[in-house]
Design a protein around this motif. Structure first.
Motif, PDB file in Angstrom:
ATOM      1  N   THR A  34       0.839  -1.188   0.000  1.00 53.77           N
ATOM      2  CA  THR A  34       0.000   0.000   0.000  1.00 53.77           C
ATOM      3  C   THR A  34       0.880   1.247   0.000  1.00 53.77           C
ATOM      4  OG1 THR A  34      -0.108   0.137   2.409  1.00 53.77           O
ATOM      5  CG2 THR A  34      -1.755  -1.245   1.304  1.00 53.77           C
ATOM      6  N   LEU A  35       0.291   2.369  -0.342  1.00 49.09           N
ATOM      7  CA  LEU A  35       1.026   3.624  -0.359  1.00 49.09           C
ATOM      8  C   LEU A  35       1.540   3.957   1.045  1.00 49.09           C
ATOM      9  CD1 LEU A  35       1.940   6.219  -1.775  1.00 49.09           C
ATOM     10  CD2 LEU A  35      -0.326   7.179  -1.291  1.00 49.09           C
ATOM     11  N   SER A  36       0.724   3.707   2.047  1.00 45.51           N
ATOM     12  CA  SER A  36       1.151   3.995   3.422  1.00 45.51           C
ATOM     13  C   SER A  36       2.375   3.168   3.802  1.00 45.51           C
ATOM     14  CB  SER A  36      -0.004   3.713   4.386  1.00 45.51           C
ATOM     15  OG  SER A  36       0.372   3.958   5.710  1.00 45.51           O
ATOM     16  N   GLU A  37       2.380   1.890   3.472  1.00 46.08           N
ATOM     17  CA  GLU A  37       3.533   1.035   3.772  1.00 46.08           C
ATOM     18  C   GLU A  37       4.773   1.506   3.024  1.00 46.08           C
ATOM     19  OE1 GLU A  37       1.985  -2.679   2.563  1.00 46.08           O
ATOM     20  OE2 GLU A  37       0.988  -3.127   4.466  1.00 46.08           O
ATOM     21  N   HIS A  38       4.584   1.922   1.773  1.00 42.76           N
ATOM     22  CA  HIS A  38       5.702   2.404   0.957  1.00 42.76           C
ATOM     23  C   HIS A  38       6.322   3.660   1.572  1.00 42.76           C
ATOM     24  CE1 HIS A  38       8.063   3.010  -2.658  1.00 42.76           C
ATOM     25  NE2 HIS A  38       7.561   4.223  -2.806  1.00 42.76           N
ATOM     26  N   LEU A  39       5.485   4.573   2.040  1.00 41.06           N
ATOM     27  CA  LEU A  39       5.976   5.809   2.641  1.00 41.06           C
ATOM     28  C   LEU A  39       6.615   5.547   4.004  1.00 41.06           C
ATOM     29  CD1 LEU A  39       3.028   8.225   1.735  1.00 41.06           C
ATOM     30  CD2 LEU A  39       5.251   8.019   0.599  1.00 41.06           C
ATOM     31  N   GLN A  40       6.028   4.649   4.780  1.00 42.21           N
ATOM     32  CA  GLN A  40       6.604   4.321   6.087  1.00 42.21           C
ATOM     33  C   GLN A  40       7.989   3.696   5.947  1.00 42.21           C
ATOM     34  OE1 GLN A  40       3.737   1.839   8.059  1.00 42.21           O
ATOM     35  NE2 GLN A  40       2.166   3.440   8.126  1.00 42.21           N
ATOM     36  N   ALA A  41       8.170   2.870   4.922  1.00 44.33           N
ATOM     37  CA  ALA A  41       9.477   2.257   4.698  1.00 44.33           C
ATOM     38  C   ALA A  41      10.528   3.313   4.365  1.00 44.33           C
ATOM     39  CB  ALA A  41       9.376   1.230   3.574  1.00 44.33           C
ATOM     40  N   GLN A  42      10.153   4.327   3.586  1.00 45.94           N
ATOM     41  CA  GLN A  42      11.091   5.394   3.255  1.00 45.94           C
ATOM     42  C   GLN A  42      11.383   6.269   4.471  1.00 45.94           C
ATOM     43  OE1 GLN A  42      10.512   7.185  -0.893  1.00 45.94           O
ATOM     44  NE2 GLN A  42       8.536   6.173  -0.586  1.00 45.94           N
ATOM     45  N   ALA A  43      10.357   6.492   5.302  1.00 49.25           N
ATOM     46  CA  ALA A  43      10.563   7.305   6.504  1.00 49.25           C
ATOM     47  C   ALA A  43      11.549   6.637   7.454  1.00 49.25           C
ATOM     48  CB  ALA A  43       9.230   7.551   7.206  1.00 49.25           C
ATOM     49  N   ALA A  44      11.564   5.300   7.466  1.00 47.55           N
ATOM     50  CA  ALA A  44      12.481   4.575   8.346  1.00 47.55           C
ATOM     51  C   ALA A  44      13.927   4.688   7.889  1.00 47.55           C
ATOM     52  CB  ALA A  44      12.070   3.100   8.411  1.00 47.55           C
ATOM     53  N   VAL A  70      15.260   7.513   6.344  1.00 46.16           N
ATOM     54  CA  VAL A  70      15.705   8.902   6.215  1.00 46.16           C
ATOM     55  C   VAL A  70      16.707   9.277   7.293  1.00 46.16           C
ATOM     56  CG1 VAL A  70      14.904  11.296   6.416  1.00 46.16           C
ATOM     57  CG2 VAL A  70      13.662   9.689   4.985  1.00 46.16           C
ATOM     58  N   GLY A  71      16.533   8.730   8.494  1.00 45.16           N
ATOM     59  CA  GLY A  71      17.405   9.110   9.603  1.00 45.16           C
ATOM     60  C   GLY A  71      16.772  10.121  10.511  1.00 45.16           C
ATOM     61  N   PHE A  72      15.443  10.150  10.546  1.00 45.29           N
ATOM     62  CA  PHE A  72      14.745  11.030  11.476  1.00 45.29           C
ATOM     63  C   PHE A  72      15.124  10.684  12.915  1.00 45.29           C
ATOM     64  CE2 PHE A  72      11.258  11.442   8.156  1.00 45.29           C
ATOM     65  CZ  PHE A  72      11.504  12.787   7.905  1.00 45.29           C
ATOM     66  N   ASN A  73      15.148  11.705  13.794  1.00 47.71           N
ATOM     67  CA  ASN A  73      15.222  11.394  15.214  1.00 47.71           C
ATOM     68  C   ASN A  73      13.856  10.845  15.638  1.00 47.71           C
ATOM     69  OD1 ASN A  73      13.439  13.574  16.007  1.00 47.71           O
ATOM     70  ND2 ASN A  73      15.158  14.968  15.634  1.00 47.71           N
ATOM     71  N   PRO A  74      13.758  10.221  16.801  1.00 44.45           N
ATOM     72  CA  PRO A  74      12.502   9.550  17.173  1.00 44.45           C
ATOM     73  C   PRO A  74      11.270  10.443  17.110  1.00 44.45           C
ATOM     74  CG  PRO A  74      14.257   8.881  18.642  1.00 44.45           C
ATOM     75  CD  PRO A  74      14.831   9.971  17.783  1.00 44.45           C
ATOM     76  N   SER A  75      11.377  11.684  17.578  1.00 44.26           N
ATOM     77  CA  SER A  75      10.193  12.554  17.569  1.00 44.26           C
ATOM     78  C   SER A  75       9.800  12.947  16.154  1.00 44.26           C
ATOM     79  CB  SER A  75      10.450  13.801  18.414  1.00 44.26           C
ATOM     80  OG  SER A  75      11.607  14.485  17.958  1.00 44.26           O
ATOM     81  N   ASP A  76      10.774  13.280  15.302  1.00 42.85           N
ATOM     82  CA  ASP A  76      10.452  13.626  13.916  1.00 42.85           C
ATOM     83  C   ASP A  76       9.913  12.421  13.158  1.00 42.85           C
ATOM     84  OD1 ASP A  76      13.155  16.038  13.316  1.00 42.85           O
ATOM     85  OD2 ASP A  76      11.183  16.223  14.272  1.00 42.85           O
ATOM     86  N   HIS A  77      10.409  11.240  13.494  1.00 41.18           N
ATOM     87  CA  HIS A  77       9.895  10.036  12.856  1.00 41.18           C
ATOM     88  C   HIS A  77       8.423   9.818  13.234  1.00 41.18           C
ATOM     89  CE1 HIS A  77       9.508   5.529  12.364  1.00 41.18           C
ATOM     90  NE2 HIS A  77       9.909   5.920  11.155  1.00 41.18           N
ATOM     91  N   LEU A  98       7.460  17.669   6.878  1.00 47.73           N
ATOM     92  CA  LEU A  98       6.669  17.482   5.664  1.00 47.73           C
ATOM     93  C   LEU A  98       7.517  17.707   4.416  1.00 47.73           C
ATOM     94  CD1 LEU A  98       4.041  17.024   4.129  1.00 47.73           C
ATOM     95  CD2 LEU A  98       3.494  19.448   4.468  1.00 47.73           C
ATOM     96  N   ALA A  99       8.373  18.753   4.439  1.00 47.73           N
ATOM     97  CA  ALA A  99       9.234  19.021   3.283  1.00 47.73           C
ATOM     98  C   ALA A  99      10.135  17.836   2.990  1.00 47.73           C
ATOM     99  CB  ALA A  99      10.061  20.280   3.546  1.00 47.73           C
ATOM    100  N   CYS A 100      10.607  17.179   4.040  1.00 44.88           N
ATOM    101  CA  CYS A 100      11.439  15.995   3.840  1.00 44.88           C
ATOM    102  C   CYS A 100      10.618  14.850   3.264  1.00 44.88           C
ATOM    103  CB  CYS A 100      12.078  15.588   5.159  1.00 44.88           C
ATOM    104  SG  CYS A 100      13.224  14.200   5.026  1.00 44.88           S
ATOM    105  N   CYS A 101       9.406  14.679   3.769  1.00 40.11           N
ATOM    106  CA  CYS A 101       8.545  13.596   3.281  1.00 40.11           C
ATOM    107  C   CYS A 101       8.109  13.824   1.838  1.00 40.11           C
ATOM    108  CB  CYS A 101       7.312  13.467   4.179  1.00 40.11           C
ATOM    109  SG  CYS A 101       7.656  12.875   5.849  1.00 40.11           S
ATOM    110  N   GLN A 102       8.008  15.079   1.441  1.00 45.44           N
ATOM    111  CA  GLN A 102       7.609  15.357   0.064  1.00 45.44           C
ATOM    112  C   GLN A 102       8.707  15.016  -0.936  1.00 45.44           C
ATOM    113  OE1 GLN A 102       6.300  19.475   0.202  1.00 45.44           O
ATOM    114  NE2 GLN A 102       4.174  18.876   0.610  1.00 45.44           N
ATOM    115  N   GLY A 103       9.877  14.627  -0.448  1.00 45.09           N
ATOM    116  CA  GLY A 103      10.931  14.135  -1.320  1.00 45.09           C
ATOM    117  C   GLY A 103      10.860  12.634  -1.536  1.00 45.09           C
TER     118      GLY A 103
END
Length: 496
Positions: A138-148, A150-157, A195-200
């Motif tokens: 699903t699109l949500s799973e695809h985006l969650q995998a990319q978010a993991a 990126v290297g976000f800190n825990p709160s930004d993640h 959001l700007a990071c996620c839009q990449g």
């Protein structure tokens, strides 16, 4: 003085028993929801069993399947109804008491002798029923995998995951960023940065908040975003109206450059998330079939494939009743027997009610079935309810999420209820759906006649044919049909 005293008063009140609540609930369920409900009851109640064949029905002392076939024939404008289950009291299910299960037929669901395989044959076959389901990301799973990654800190993640949860199937972000920031106790700037990071993320354009932002993200990636293109995206409404003269002025380009820019826009993806898996689409399975009768009428029949065939196993009931020793066991067996009998009867009444309402709709809309949508009659829930002597709310529940297969296609039962438009000559009223169809037909004919009809001209033509309609109503119907105005249609002709 303030004191206490005892008074006896007599009054009337409506008490909705659990059995009545169940009957009402069953009435408004779709066939898919009903199947899930029945499966849950089969697991919960050991006295319930599903009838798989006539042989199994005989082994459990179940009576012969009752036929609930209804035929409606129209001769000289008069509807002739055959003897059927429609003659049964429509509200009998509400008058029975839970303790009367011995009088209930143990098999409740009506079968159809000549449509017993409807849905798996008989002209309504689902050719994809043997195809195995495919598990798509699903699109949500695809985006969650990319978010993991990126290297976000825990709160930004965590912020990123919350934003991803607000992305719709098309890939657009539907969350209010200020509300998210307030709910999470962070600044708006921090939400915007995440959001700007996620839009990449891929696909390009995902998590945009508007169509303009979505297209901008895609043009930026292609290095084709410049002031002229920004002006074009800010005026997409002019592009939709094909007002090229105004666009050339706003963008500061000539006709050739504007044509190239429009071609680039057309090559973008307005719904970047559409290519991903989502909740599986459910195939519409008709609850009722309507077919022409050789005698010259219409035959209305229930789809037996959507009707759960249940019975209460009397033999097993007798066995466990005899072996029950404690009071708790006896109460449990008695409760299961009462619930099983009531469910069987409720399912039977549900089928009869659907058939009764559907038959009346077919009787009212026989001209539509014979001649097309222009002959769709104005119809309200009240008219059908009065004709079949049921409450209007019951008809409303029956027509929700129920579908009927006709020679003209599969429709939800609610499709046949349309508003009435008065006749200019005092004659019969006209269905709003039929009027909308006429408006579309007139505009479709513009390519042949060469005349672009204004809303005022459409009003004049309709009034000449006996339809009394206001100009604003024509405009409302035209917009609902997603038909441009006459000015926009002229521009489109010139542009073509």
């Amino acid at each position: 003085m303030i004191g206490q005293r005892l008074e006896v008063r007599q009054g009337q009140g409506l008490v909705i028993t659990p059995q009545l609540q169940q009957a009402i609930k069953l009435l408004q369920l779709s066939n898919l929801e009903l199947d899930a409900f029945v499966e849950a009851e089969l697991e919960r109640n050991p006295l319930l069993s599903r009838v798989e064949s006539e042989a199994s029905a005989e082994q459990t002392d179940a009576p012969d399947t009752h036929s609930a076939e209804s035929e409606i024939q129209f001769q000289d404008g008069v509807a002739q109804g055959g003897e059927s289950a429609l003659d049964a009291p429509s509200d009998a299910v509400y008058d029975a008491a839970p303790g009367e299960q011995n009088e209930v037929r143990t098999e409740a669901q009506p079968g159809l002798s000549d449509w017993s395989r409807a849905g798996s044959g008989g002209g309504f076959e689902n050719e994809d029923h043997d195809r195995p389901d495919k598990q798509e990301t699903t699109l949500s799973e695809h985006l969650q995998a990319q978010a993991a990654l990126v290297g976000f800190n825990p709160s930004d993640h965590a912020i990123a995951l919350i934003l991803i949860d607000s992305v719709d199937e098309g890939g657009y972000l539907r969350a209010d960023l200020a509300e998210v920031a307030e709910r999470l106790g962070v600044s708006n700037d921090r939400i915007e940065n995440v959001l700007a990071c996620c839009q990449g993320f891929e696909p390009t354009g995902v998590m945009a908040r508007s169509i303009c932002e979505c297209l901008t993200l895609q043009l930026v990636e292609r290095n084709r975003f410049d002031p002229a293109m920004a002006a074009l995206l800010d005026n997409l409404d002019l592009l939709a109206r094909r007002d090229l003269v105004a666009l050339r002025k706003l963008c500061g380009v000539d006709h050739e450059d504007l044509t190239d820019m429009i071609s680039e826009i057309q090559g973008l993806t307005p719904r970047p998330g559409a290519g991903f898996g989502s909740e599986p689409a459910q195939t519409v399975i008709p609850d009722v079939f309507v077919r022409s009768d050789p005698a010259g009428g219409w035959k209305v029949e229930l789809n037996s494939d959507t009707l759960p065939r249940l019975l209460m196993d009397k033999r097993y009931h007798a066995e466990i009743s005899a072996s029950a020793r404690s009071d708790g066991d006896k109460v449990f067996v008695a409760d299961c027997a009462a619930q099983a009998s009531w469910l069987v009867k409720s399912l039977d009444q549900r089928a009869r009610t659907i058939l009764k309402v559907s038959s009346e709709i077919v009787r009212q809309q026989d001209a539509f079935l014979a001649f097309g949508v222009e002959f769709l009659r104005p119809l309200t829930l009240k008219v059908v309810a009065e004709a079949i002597e049921m409450h209007e709310s019951t008809v409303s529940r029956v027509t929700s999420n129920k579908y009927i297969a006709t020679p003209r296609g599969v429709f939800e039962l609610k499709f046949f209820f349309t508003a009435a438009i008065q006749s200019s000559d005092g004659g019969a009223t006209h269905s709003a759906e039929a009027v909308r169809h006429r408006i579309r037909s007139m505009i479709d004919a513009e390519d042949v006649t060469g005349e672009v009809l204004s809303d005022d001209r459409i009003v004049e033509i309709l009034q000449e044919t006996g339809i009394d309609i206001a100009r604003r109503t024509v405009a409302k119907y035209r917009e609902a049909l997603r038909i441009p105005s006459s000015v926009e249609r002229r521009r489109m002709r010139k542009a073509a």
